[in-house]
Design a protein around this motif. Structure first.
Motif, short mmCIF file in Angstrom:
data_model
loop_
_atom_site.label_atom_id
_atom_site.label_comp_id
_atom_site.label_asym_id
_atom_site.label_seq_id
_atom_site.Cartn_x
_atom_site.Cartn_y
_atom_site.Cartn_z
N ASP A 27 -2.04 -3.97 14.07
CA ASP A 27 -1.29 -4.18 12.83
C ASP A 27 -1.75 -5.43 12.07
O ASP A 27 -1.17 -5.80 11.06
CB ASP A 27 0.21 -4.26 13.12
CG ASP A 27 0.58 -5.41 14.04
OD1 ASP A 27 -0.33 -5.98 14.69
OD2 ASP A 27 1.77 -5.74 14.11
N THR B 258 5.49 -7.96 1.99
CA THR B 258 5.36 -6.76 2.83
C THR B 258 4.17 -5.94 2.36
O THR B 258 4.03 -5.66 1.18
CB THR B 258 6.64 -5.90 2.74
OG1 THR B 258 7.76 -6.69 3.09
CG2 THR B 258 6.55 -4.70 3.66
N ARG C 104 1.91 -2.37 3.51
CA ARG C 104 1.82 -1.20 4.38
C ARG C 104 0.37 -0.72 4.41
O ARG C 104 -0.42 -1.04 3.53
CB ARG C 104 2.73 -0.09 3.86
CG ARG C 104 4.23 -0.47 3.95
CD ARG C 104 5.08 0.55 3.28
NE ARG C 104 4.71 0.55 1.85
CZ ARG C 104 5.14 1.42 0.98
NH1 ARG C 104 5.96 2.37 1.34
NH2 ARG C 104 4.76 1.35 -0.27
N ARG C 105 0.07 0.03 5.44
CA ARG C 105 -1.27 0.59 5.60
C ARG C 105 -1.70 1.31 4.32
O ARG C 105 -2.79 1.11 3.82
CB ARG C 105 -1.26 1.53 6.80
CG ARG C 105 -2.61 2.14 7.13
CD ARG C 105 -2.57 2.91 8.44
NE ARG C 105 -2.21 2.06 9.56
CZ ARG C 105 -3.05 1.26 10.21
NH1 ARG C 105 -4.31 1.21 9.85
NH2 ARG C 105 -2.64 0.52 11.22
N SER D 5 1.89 -2.79 -3.88
CA SER D 5 2.90 -2.51 -2.85
C SER D 5 4.26 -2.60 -3.50
O SER D 5 4.39 -3.06 -4.64
CB SER D 5 2.78 -3.51 -1.70
OG SER D 5 3.33 -4.75 -2.06
N GLU E 80 2.87 -3.21 7.96
CA GLU E 80 3.92 -2.37 8.54
C GLU E 80 3.43 -0.93 8.49
O GLU E 80 2.52 -0.60 7.75
CB GLU E 80 5.21 -2.55 7.74
CG GLU E 80 5.74 -3.98 7.82
CD GLU E 80 7.04 -4.16 7.08
OE1 GLU E 80 7.56 -3.19 6.49
OE2 GLU E 80 7.52 -5.30 7.08
#
Length: 167
Positions: free
Chosen positions: A98, A118, A120-121, A141, A166
Motif C-alpha cells: 500500500d 487520501t 486511492r489506487r 481524488s 487506500e
C-alpha cells in the motif's frame, strides 16, 4: 558503419521520454539488406507500433525483447516507433503493497505541491498529462488534485515519490 561495401548511418530523432515516439532515418551509399533490431521496453503496451516508410510492420513487438526489422534498406528509409505506456503502481517492497510510486512507461512520477490527505489506487492509476507533450501530470481524488512530474522536470520544489494508498 560499413556493411556490404555501403556506408550506413542511422539517425534517431526523439523527445523521449516525454514523447514516446521515435523516428529513425536510414542513410546508405547504396541499397543493402541487413537487420535492424529495435529494443521494445518491458513497459511497452500492446498498442506499441513500428512502421517502415509509413507502413506498419508485423514484427514481434514483445515487451522486453528486440524487434527484428529485416529489409533491404535504401537511402532515406524511415522507421517510426510509437510506444504505448500505461500508468502502473510500484510498491516500495512486497511487505508494503500500500506504499506505492506511480510510474508511466519509463518515468517515475513524483508528487509536488499539496498532497491530498487520501489517495486511492484508482486515483493514481488515473493520472494523466495536463496536455500533450507536457511534463506535468495530474491525478484527481475525492480529497483534491495531486500534481506529478518526472524527476528531471522538478525545479525548486518539494517532492515525494511514494504514497500511502487506500483500497
Amino acid at each position: 558503419w560499413t556493411h556490404g561495401g555501403a556506408r550506413i548511418v542511422l539517425t534517431q530523432r526523439t523527445s523521449y521520454p516525454y514523447d514516446l515516439s521515435s523516428q529513425i532515418e536510414v542513410s546508405a551509399d547504396k541499397n543493402d539488406a541487413f537487420v535492424i533490431y529495435l529494443r521494445i521496453p518491458g513497459w511497452a503496451g500492446p498498442k506499441t507500433t513500428v512502421a517502415i516508410n509509413g507502413r506498419r510492420v508485423s514484427a514481434d513487438l514483445t515487451p522486453g525483447r528486440f524487434a527484428r526489422l529485416d529489409d533491404t534498406w535504401r537511402n532515406g528509409d524511415g522507421i517510426d516507433v510509437e510506444f504505448e505506456a500505461t500508468t502502473t503502481l510500484e510498491a516500495v517492497d512486497p511487505q508494503h503493497s500500500d506504499l506505492v510510486a506511480p510510474v508511466n512507461g519509463p518515468l517515475a512520477l513524483f508528487a509536488i505541491g499539496e498532497i491530498p490527505s487520501t489517495l486511492r489506487r484508482k486515483d493514481l492509476l488515473g493520472a494523466g498529462r495536463i496536455a500533450s507533450g507536457s511534463s506535468t501530470w495530474q491525478a484527481r481524488s475525492e480529497a483534491g488534485t495531486l500534481t506529478l512530474k518526472p524527476f528531471a522536470a522538478i525545479e525548486d520544489e518539494r517532492y515525494r515519490l511514494y504514497h500511502h494508498i487506500e483500497a
